[in-house]
Design an enzyme around this catalytic site. Sequence first.
Site, PDB file in Angstrom:
ATOM      1  N   SER A 109      -6.555   6.512   9.553  1.00  0.00           N
ATOM      2  CA  SER A 109      -5.447   6.440   8.597  1.00  0.00           C
ATOM      3  C   SER A 109      -5.935   5.847   7.283  1.00  0.00           C
ATOM      4  CB  SER A 109      -4.308   5.590   9.168  1.00  0.00           C
ATOM      5  OG  SER A 109      -3.817   6.146  10.375  1.00  0.00           O
ATOM      6  N   GLN A 144       3.547   5.209   4.973  1.00  0.00           N
ATOM      7  CA  GLN A 144       4.627   4.691   5.797  1.00  0.00           C
ATOM      8  C   GLN A 144       4.090   3.630   6.759  1.00  0.00           C
ATOM      9  OE1 GLN A 144       7.955   5.672   5.608  1.00  0.00           O
ATOM     10  NE2 GLN A 144       7.507   6.948   3.821  1.00  0.00           N
ATOM     11  N   VAL A 145       4.735   3.481   7.892  1.00  0.00           N
ATOM     12  CA  VAL A 145       4.370   2.426   8.834  1.00  0.00           C
ATOM     13  C   VAL A 145       3.138   2.824   9.645  1.00  0.00           C
ATOM     14  CG1 VAL A 145       5.886   3.290  10.681  1.00  0.00           C
ATOM     15  CG2 VAL A 145       5.295   0.852  10.585  1.00  0.00           C
ATOM     16  N   THR A 146       2.289   1.837   9.945  1.00  0.00           N
ATOM     17  CA  THR A 146       1.170   2.039  10.854  1.00  0.00           C
ATOM     18  C   THR A 146       0.965   0.783  11.680  1.00  0.00           C
ATOM     19  OG1 THR A 146      -1.053   2.951  11.057  1.00  0.00           O
ATOM     20  CG2 THR A 146      -0.716   1.255   9.357  1.00  0.00           C
ATOM     21  N   ARG A 150       0.839  -1.202   0.000  1.00  0.00           N
ATOM     22  CA  ARG A 150       0.000   0.000   0.000  1.00  0.00           C
ATOM     23  C   ARG A 150       0.874   1.252   0.000  1.00  0.00           C
ATOM     24  NH1 ARG A 150       1.028   2.144   4.726  1.00  0.00           N
ATOM     25  NH2 ARG A 150       1.375   0.807   6.531  1.00  0.00           N
ATOM     26  N   GLY A 151       0.231   2.402  -0.190  1.00  0.00           N
ATOM     27  CA  GLY A 151       0.936   3.655  -0.056  1.00  0.00           C
ATOM     28  C   GLY A 151       1.146   3.999   1.412  1.00  0.00           C
ATOM     29  N   CYS A 160       2.654   6.751  10.454  1.00  0.00           N
ATOM     30  CA  CYS A 160       2.544   7.298   9.098  1.00  0.00           C
ATOM     31  C   CYS A 160       3.741   8.171   8.732  1.00  0.00           C
ATOM     32  CB  CYS A 160       1.241   8.070   8.926  1.00  0.00           C
ATOM     33  SG  CYS A 160      -0.218   7.099   9.369  1.00  0.00           S
TER      34      CYS A 160
END
Length: 220
Positions: free
Chosen positions: A146, A77-79, A74-75, A177
């Site tokens: 998010s 950053q980290v979540t 996915r688009g 994110c």
Amino acid sequence: MTPENAVPPLIRRLGRIDYTTTFERMRAFTDARDDDTPDEIWLLEHPPVFTQGQAGKPEHLLMPGDIPVVQSDRGGQVTYHGPGQLVVYFLIDLKRRGYGIRSLVTHIEQSMVALLADYGIRAYADPEAPGVYVDDAGGRRMKIGSLGLRVRHARTYHGLSLNVAMDLEPFSRINPCGYQGLRMTQLADLGGPASVEAAGEALLRHLLVHLGYDAVHTHD
């Protein structure tokens, strides 16, 4: 709206399901679908997991500890995903719906903002940082929803996560994110429901309106 793009989506309520399993199912569905395949919307929760976006930077993953880290496509950053968080995945044919990715993101964000307004919570989106935010009494931003999507062959998968009533501690182990110091909040702490199922059904109603669907076919 033409009969073609008015085809109702199939709604799947999947309960609590492993992230990797769901990820593989989304990709398989997207690869196998054709021009006549109805869109689908999946509502679910995940066991504790950190997911790293396609362009995710490792420095945003601070101290994951015993929570697994999964590389996603996915688009963003980290979540973090975990019990008590509503996850909604969108398997949508953009061409058939007549959407661009930016307009789809806007419709999804507006749906979350409308849901929060139902509970007297003032929320907003930020075009520079996808997702949904609220401000505390001092005017400091907190994130509650998010968003991260992937498009293949003009068809989407992945989607949104909305914090309902969960343990927010794991968010302190990352830069959510990609934003250092970004605080997270959740519905239950702001006067909203503590039930993921109730929040999911209420959000679904807004999504169907904002996404322009006339009817649904439910499959639990």
